[in-house]
Scaffold this active site. Sequence first.
Site, short mmCIF file in Angstrom:
data_model
loop_
_atom_site.label_atom_id
_atom_site.label_comp_id
_atom_site.label_asym_id
_atom_site.label_seq_id
_atom_site.Cartn_x
_atom_site.Cartn_y
_atom_site.Cartn_z
CG HIS A 111 22.48 -7.00 -11.53
ND1 HIS A 111 23.18 -6.27 -11.21
CD2 HIS A 111 22.11 -7.25 -10.42
CE1 HIS A 111 23.60 -5.89 -10.00
NE2 HIS A 111 23.04 -7.15 -9.35
CG HIS A 112 20.52 -10.23 -8.84
ND1 HIS A 112 21.62 -11.25 -7.70
CD2 HIS A 112 21.26 -9.22 -7.69
CE1 HIS A 112 22.29 -10.12 -7.69
NE2 HIS A 112 21.92 -8.96 -7.24
CD1 TRP A 124 21.74 -16.71 -0.81
CD2 TRP A 124 22.04 -14.89 0.03
NE1 TRP A 124 22.34 -15.54 -2.11
CE2 TRP A 124 22.13 -14.47 -1.12
CE3 TRP A 124 22.10 -13.29 1.37
CZ2 TRP A 124 22.44 -13.08 -1.83
CZ3 TRP A 124 22.04 -12.31 0.81
CH2 TRP A 124 22.45 -12.43 -0.26
CG HIS A 147 22.86 -5.02 -5.97
ND1 HIS A 147 23.47 -6.12 -6.71
CD2 HIS A 147 23.85 -3.65 -6.35
CE1 HIS A 147 25.26 -5.30 -6.88
NE2 HIS A 147 24.67 -4.03 -6.95
CB THR A 188 34.50 -1.21 -9.19
OG1 THR A 188 32.97 -1.04 -9.00
CG2 THR A 188 35.15 -2.56 -8.32
NE ARG A 205 22.97 -19.87 -7.23
CZ ARG A 205 22.89 -18.63 -6.49
NH1 ARG A 205 22.37 -18.13 -7.49
NH2 ARG A 205 23.16 -18.55 -5.01
CG ASP A 247 34.23 3.27 23.98
OD1 ASP A 247 33.71 2.43 22.77
OD2 ASP A 247 34.36 2.54 25.04
CB SER A 291 22.19 -6.58 15.33
OG SER A 291 23.29 -6.74 15.40
CB SER A 292 22.27 -4.99 10.96
OG SER A 292 22.78 -6.26 10.75
CE LYS A 333 37.22 1.87 -3.37
NZ LYS A 333 36.98 2.27 -2.32
CE1 TYR A 340 29.28 -3.17 -5.43
CE2 TYR A 340 27.04 -3.93 -5.32
CZ TYR A 340 28.19 -3.45 -5.93
OH TYR A 340 28.44 -3.92 -7.85
CD GLU A 384 23.78 -7.84 3.29
OE1 GLU A 384 22.94 -7.54 3.83
OE2 GLU A 384 24.77 -8.67 3.44
CG HIS A 410 27.04 -22.13 2.36
ND1 HIS A 410 28.71 -21.48 3.27
CD2 HIS A 410 27.58 -21.53 1.40
CE1 HIS A 410 29.94 -21.28 2.38
NE2 HIS A 410 28.58 -21.28 0.51
CB SER A 465 42.24 1.48 1.04
OG SER A 465 41.49 1.49 0.37
C1 HEA Z 1 30.68 -14.78 2.00
C2 HEA Z 1 29.86 -15.76 2.06
C3 HEA Z 1 30.33 -16.91 1.59
C4 HEA Z 1 31.87 -17.65 1.68
C5 HEA Z 1 32.89 -16.60 2.44
C6 HEA Z 1 31.74 -18.48 0.92
C7 HEA Z 1 32.74 -20.01 1.41
C8 HEA Z 1 32.22 -20.71 1.00
N1 HEA Z 1 31.41 -21.50 -0.27
FE1 HEA Z 1 29.53 -20.41 -0.76
N2 HEA Z 1 28.08 -19.33 -0.82
C9 HEA Z 1 27.88 -18.29 -0.28
C10 HEA Z 1 28.68 -17.38 0.74
C11 HEA Z 1 29.60 -17.62 0.56
N3 HEA Z 1 30.20 -18.96 0.63
C12 HEA Z 1 26.12 -18.17 -0.64
C13 HEA Z 1 25.46 -15.49 -0.42
C14 HEA Z 1 25.94 -19.24 -1.60
C15 HEA Z 1 24.67 -18.81 -2.04
C16 HEA Z 1 23.47 -19.81 -1.17
C17 HEA Z 1 22.24 -20.16 -2.07
O1 HEA Z 1 22.13 -20.43 -3.09
O2 HEA Z 1 21.14 -19.75 -1.59
C18 HEA Z 1 26.99 -19.64 -1.29
C19 HEA Z 1 27.15 -20.98 -2.32
C20 HEA Z 1 28.04 -22.14 -2.57
C21 HEA Z 1 27.78 -23.10 -2.88
C22 HEA Z 1 27.14 -23.98 -4.49
C23 HEA Z 1 25.71 -24.54 -3.21
C24 HEA Z 1 24.68 -24.68 -3.78
O3 HEA Z 1 24.45 -24.36 -5.23
O4 HEA Z 1 23.95 -25.98 -4.45
C25 HEA Z 1 28.90 -24.13 -3.01
C26 HEA Z 1 29.50 -25.16 -3.26
O5 HEA Z 1 30.87 -25.28 -4.08
C27 HEA Z 1 29.59 -22.89 -1.91
C28 HEA Z 1 31.23 -23.40 -1.36
C29 HEA Z 1 32.20 -22.70 -0.37
C30 HEA Z 1 33.77 -23.61 -0.39
C31 HEA Z 1 33.65 -24.26 -0.37
C32 HEA Z 1 33.19 -22.10 0.63
C33 HEA Z 1 35.27 -22.20 1.60
O6 HEA Z 1 34.83 -21.04 0.95
C34 HEA Z 1 34.71 -22.06 2.81
C35 HEA Z 1 36.40 -22.30 3.68
C36 HEA Z 1 35.86 -22.27 5.14
C37 HEA Z 1 36.03 -23.44 5.88
C38 HEA Z 1 36.26 -24.99 4.95
C39 HEA Z 1 35.71 -23.76 7.29
C40 HEA Z 1 36.87 -24.18 8.04
C41 HEA Z 1 37.59 -25.35 8.38
C42 HEA Z 1 36.14 -26.05 8.92
C43 HEA Z 1 35.24 -25.87 9.98
C44 HEA Z 1 36.73 -27.51 9.21
C45 HEA Z 1 35.69 -28.45 8.29
C46 HEA Z 1 36.61 -28.46 7.18
C47 HEA Z 1 37.47 -29.39 6.62
C48 HEA Z 1 36.28 -31.00 6.76
C49 HEA Z 1 38.15 -29.60 5.38
N4 HEA Z 1 29.40 -22.12 -1.71
C1 HEA Z 2 31.00 -8.48 -2.60
C2 HEA Z 2 30.03 -9.06 -3.30
C3 HEA Z 2 30.21 -8.94 -4.45
C4 HEA Z 2 30.28 -7.90 -5.06
C5 HEA Z 2 31.25 -6.62 -5.00
C6 HEA Z 2 29.95 -8.19 -6.44
C7 HEA Z 2 29.90 -7.23 -7.73
C8 HEA Z 2 29.43 -7.14 -9.20
N1 HEA Z 2 28.21 -8.61 -9.64
FE1 HEA Z 2 27.64 -9.89 -7.92
N2 HEA Z 2 26.83 -11.17 -6.78
C9 HEA Z 2 27.17 -11.28 -6.07
C10 HEA Z 2 28.29 -11.06 -4.81
C11 HEA Z 2 28.66 -9.79 -5.51
N3 HEA Z 2 28.56 -9.23 -6.79
C12 HEA Z 2 26.12 -12.45 -5.32
C13 HEA Z 2 25.89 -12.69 -4.11
C14 HEA Z 2 25.48 -12.48 -5.85
C15 HEA Z 2 24.49 -13.92 -6.70
C16 HEA Z 2 23.08 -13.82 -5.60
C17 HEA Z 2 22.67 -14.76 -5.68
O1 HEA Z 2 21.72 -15.09 -6.66
O2 HEA Z 2 22.50 -16.24 -4.58
C18 HEA Z 2 25.89 -11.89 -7.64
C19 HEA Z 2 24.62 -11.62 -8.78
C20 HEA Z 2 25.36 -11.57 -9.59
C21 HEA Z 2 24.88 -10.97 -10.57
C22 HEA Z 2 23.48 -11.56 -11.20
C23 HEA Z 2 23.54 -13.39 -11.70
C24 HEA Z 2 22.64 -14.02 -12.06
O3 HEA Z 2 21.97 -14.15 -10.79
O4 HEA Z 2 22.62 -14.15 -12.71
C25 HEA Z 2 24.94 -10.04 -11.38
C26 HEA Z 2 24.46 -9.47 -12.75
O5 HEA Z 2 24.28 -8.54 -13.58
C27 HEA Z 2 26.45 -9.23 -11.02
C28 HEA Z 2 26.52 -8.45 -11.51
C29 HEA Z 2 27.47 -7.86 -10.35
C30 HEA Z 2 28.48 -6.15 -11.06
C31 HEA Z 2 28.77 -5.94 -12.03
C32 HEA Z 2 29.40 -6.12 -10.24
C33 HEA Z 2 30.32 -4.84 -10.05
O6 HEA Z 2 30.56 -4.23 -9.32
C34 HEA Z 2 31.85 -4.78 -10.48
C35 HEA Z 2 33.02 -4.31 -10.68
C36 HEA Z 2 34.22 -4.74 -11.10
C37 HEA Z 2 34.95 -4.57 -12.59
C38 HEA Z 2 34.64 -4.06 -13.59
C39 HEA Z 2 36.05 -5.18 -12.28
C40 HEA Z 2 37.54 -3.67 -11.91
C41 HEA Z 2 37.25 -2.13 -13.29
C42 HEA Z 2 38.13 -2.76 -13.52
C43 HEA Z 2 39.62 -3.08 -13.68
C44 HEA Z 2 37.93 -1.47 -14.52
C45 HEA Z 2 37.54 -1.95 -16.09
C46 HEA Z 2 36.48 -2.84 -16.60
C47 HEA Z 2 35.97 -2.40 -17.57
C48 HEA Z 2 35.50 -1.56 -18.00
C49 HEA Z 2 35.36 -3.81 -17.91
N4 HEA Z 2 26.46 -10.21 -10.35
CU LIG Z 3 23.66 -7.16 -7.49
#
Ligand code: HEA
Ligand code: HEA
Ligand SMILES: [Cu+2]
Lengths: 381, 517, 313
Positions: free
Chosen positions: B293-294, B132, B244, B319, B441, B96, B160-161, B322, B248, B246, B67, B259
Amino acid sequence: MSKRAKALFLSLLSLVVSLSFAGSAIAASTGRELNMPQGVTEVSQAAYDIHMIMVWVCTVIGVGVFGFMFYVMYAHRKSRGAVAENFHENLVVELLWTIVPAIILIVMAVPATTALMKVYNTENPDIDIKVTGYQWKWQYEYVGEGVKFMSELNTSSDEIYGRAPKGEHYLREVTQPLVIPAGKKVRFLITGNDVIHSWWVPDFGVKRDAVPGLFTSAWAKTDQPGIYVGECTELCGLGHAFMPVVVEVKEEAEYNEWLAGKKAEAAEYASTIGKTWTFDELMVRGEEVYTRSCASCHQADGKGIPGVFPALKGSPIALGPPEGHIGILINGVAGTSMQSFADQLSEVDIAAVVHYERNAWGNDVGDVVQPVDVLNYKQNQ
Amino acid sequence: MAHGPAKGIGRWLFTTNHKDIGTLYLWFSFAMFLLGGFFAMVIRAELFQPGMQLVKPEFFNQMTTMHGLVMVFGAIMPAFVGLANWMIPMMIGAPDMALPRMNNLSFWILPFAFAILTSTLFMDGGGPNFGWTFYAPLSTTYAPDSVNYFIFAMHIMGASSIMGSINIIATVMNMRAPGMTYMKMPLFVWTWVITAFLLVAVMPVLAGAVTMMLMDINFGTSFFNAAGGGDPVLFQHVFWFFGHPEVYIIILPAFGVVSQIIPTFSRKPLFGYSSMVYATAAIAFLSFIVWAHHMFTVGMPIAGELYFMYATMLIAVPTGVKVFNWITTMYKGSLTFETPMLFSIAFVILFTFGGFTGLMLSIAAADMQYHDTYFVVAHFHYVMVAGAVFSGTAAIYYWLPKWCGKMYNETMGQVQFWVAFVGFNIAFMPQHFLGLAGMPRRYADYGLQFADWNMVSSVGAFIYGGAQLMLLFNVVMTIRNGKPVSDPKVWEGAEGLEWTVPTPAPYHTFATPPTVK
Amino acid sequence: MSTESSYYVPEQSKLPIITAAGMGLIAYGAATWVLGGTNMIFLVGMLIMAAVMYKWWSTVIDENMRGLASHQLKHSYVLGMLWFIFSEVMFFAAFFGALFYVRVIVNSWLGGEAAFGMFDNTPTDAAVANNALLWPGYETQWPVMVTPDQAANGAAAQFSGPEQSMSFPGWDRLLQWLPLWNTLVLLTSSFTVHIAHTGLKNHDRKKFVTWLGITVALGVIFLILQAEEYIEAYQHMGLTLESGIYGTTFFMLTGFHGAHVTLGTVMLLIAFLRSLKGHFTHDDQFGFEAAAWYWHFVDVVWVGLFIFVYVLA
Ligand code: HEA
Ligand code: HEA
Ligand SMILES: [Cu+2]
Ligand code: CUA
């Protein structure tokens, strides 16, 4: 829906959303079910406090930001006749909303730093406990006391697979909890045996990865006796959800008694190892051990999982001479998840499980494996 | 130069046209989104109740892993590359992409890579089951054999990327129409160049990480083995140095989309254009120096923890800029709430909410409690689903009329929005509570105290999944029998080069570059 | 910024999708192969790739010769190459980063010392415990000649360090030290490729071809010396991929560098063959320049290697 009704609906919903944010913050500050536990140690309290500070800071900023946004969405709708202005820059506000959040963050960094210093204050402990993560159980060793034991999940697979009703402590019960004394500073030296696990007791505010080959350290000191339950929080394979952490905090006197009992147990066991067991006694005990320690991989029916865990039913090792079989248990198979059980199981248990595997599921070897055989094997190594 | 598309399937297989390739990317990513979403549905169905009902734990782990992988690498990233392909040349007045054949190559690698990746599910021992983030040694010594297929699939996916990003960089640096100075480029283009820089910088590091795994698994090296003098934690450093940035990479193009949309439906130029550009660059820069921070719980020395905590907190500043700019763009505008705008507004709200929880996670002492619980899962679904997916959906509704000359049905769009919005929050809001109350999790099963919220979350997830099927339906209906539009502008408040070409956009735009005043 | 009125957008092409299929086969085949299965899939993939790459380059060269490639398109190629090199830099950065991390931080921890010795000399509790409880007897050292495993488990160890390292052997044996020669060869080659370049710019075709040829030869010499070094390591020094983290980092860094030298040599060789056909002119020489940039990059990586892998021990 008319334009107006739609707009009204929209603003109402927005209001509900913003209220529910604020609401969840408030709920978080009261309901135990919803929020981080305050716990029973200085560290868990520090984590809780900084958590609450953050919740409130974010709530206030959020209500401000979203409040303004909803106001804009209400007041500057085209359907209300709003005409767009054309400004697109204002140095003063832009500087302000860069500097103000920066200042807020700097201020928040102060309590965040002091809290972290508490977490890291592992010096001068009264007791050292070595915690080792295994696939999928914990081993606790009281460093310097000669006491160590495994702590495994005690929920039956029937409960897990819905063949029996789930008990009150479903997945929160272990064969033997870790026992520590109240009022003493306990330092945990945490490591892993195979993959990375993570040892978490929420009420202590202790969560540290158990990295194979390296230690991490954490500490706890609490005055409140009781039972505290935690979990393994690093994905460690298929039993990840099934290796809870249970810690029992006892009053010091009780703890000392318990520790003495443990030491006596170890001494007593050593004296009974020479006993000769019957075929059936070993089968019974062997099945117990097998279910507890082996079935998670090799499966209850001994058929394993093809491609991952070999079948023991019909396995040449199980059918061959007992030495080979004992050897695998004692040494493990390097580089696979078949770990060494020499540290985890007693000679009796090893003998029993080997015996069981040689005679269960149609593996009818028919001989009897005695604890002495295991002892001899160990000594000959 | 041919004037129209070629006939038959060959048009798609051999194309060098940025619009065709954009379309391919978009459909591919949508297919992957459904696949990844299907895996999520399996997860949520299993977690509906305590106990193991539908799947075995080992399969559950594969579902979680696949997933995450499919969503991140198969759905979100290609979706935004697809948008980039379609829109960047039109936005900067280029005929293009700079390197059209390589563009097609970048796309066609993906189906092969994901075919390999998904085929692992059917192999002996199953597919990737190590999350993942594939931490060693679970992903090396203890991994199923199929990990080797996973590794090589990641390699070509990375290639590819990298090629895709180089193409975008070259296009933006080299193909702008006369007068299109950097500071006149639409923000979507800006966010994408910066994203492309990030990609070129970190995808090779990911390649390095999987290569080290490959060596440890098959050739006896000891990168991630303390016995030989290495360290399993080394893997995490290398991975998060990629991982990390990634996240962003996932969100910056989404910022770009929003925007573009908010000014259109506010009928007012974007507020603080240049600070938006600088903020994007600042976020990108910071993203390189906060990776650990992870890893607050791996036992880093306190100096390291403090550094990574402070650096992470800083990201809130750009952020925030923005977020404030978007809201101020709406301020004193003349707002209407068509579907793209609804999704964008929901994006701003829910992303900010996810940002707040991110900020909480950055506080190391508190993260010792949050780490690897559902609180983190909630955080990243708020930023990635309500962030990237919502903005992607907004982009589809916003640009679809331009692409195919048909207007979607507004009522259906709005219904889809509300179902998605409500379903999303029901699915993921409770996960905050689950995490705080102590649910880790990647758990296939959980204690009884977590039962209620899990059930709620699953129901919400199904609703949200339903919303995705509605999206598919809406898009197909629009293409097949949507109301034709021919106004080049489509939207009253739309500004920019892409809105000057006819609707639907001709196969080749800007054979001779337009001049931008 | 675009200055010209038309940009060459190629017609439909079968090359990309065939390339992608080739890459897919290589990936699938490589995995099958390392798992002990057939290597045929991999080889077929490689063949397809080789064929299609040949065809692709010739198409591009042909387009260039037909004058289809405008200045602007050429600039796209230049940008493409530069960013490709940047991505390669980052690939090496991952391995250098790993080297620094294990050398400076992990090594101290395993030996029970403070990881950030420069800030604070007191080891953490965890570090002390590492040495006391997990790897008794292991001493922080670089190159790691005795692995932690070996220190703690003696003969039963799975990882044992090398008998000898590749580091600086002392002034008296300086001349037998291959890395030094390798450094000289590579540095010289960077220089010769530069001379070739000046020749081309000054319309001196002979100078160009000669010095380019010399550069290719130097590349080949480097590769031979490196092969020599590896053979020596495996046969006489007990230094292999399996000999702990030192062997690991040594072979991975120098190995990937060597692979890049090979690629660079091939690129230069192609440029050389093309130059014999008179393909480059003083203002149209991208194919050669790209190879030259790549060569300089490979050279810079070597300097890093020489310092951090060989000299600083
Ligand atoms: C951008 C990335 C992205 C997106 C879009 C989503 C979308 C969703 N994710 Fe997430 N998710 C991750 C990135 C993302 N996830 C990542 C990185 C992890 C961590 C993995 C890891 O721990 O290694 C994670 C882990 C994660 C967990 C934790 C699993 C665990 O720790 O064991 C869960 C649990 O609820 C979850 C739920 C969902 C759900 C319900 C959606 C929904 O938004 C999905 C909605 C879309 C559909 C449902 C598809 C359309 C419909 C069909 C195909 C038909 C079938 C539909 C029905 C039967 C109703 N995700
Ligand atoms: C689109 C993807 C995305 C984005 C944008 C962010 C944004 C941020 N993330 Fe997140 N993060 C993930 C995707 C993302 N993260 C994923 C996938 C994981 C889990 C990976 C895994 O383990 O599987 C993760 C996990 C993760 C962790 C690790 C948690 C853990 O495993 O224990 C942390 C810890 O610092 C963190 C921090 C942040 C912070 C500080 C931001 C900041 O960029 C957020 C900044 C934004 C705001 C703060 C809001 C707007 C600001 C204001 C309105 C200004 C005023 C606000 C104040 C002064 C408070 N993230
Ligand atoms: Cu991070
Ligand atoms: Cu042990 Cu998870």
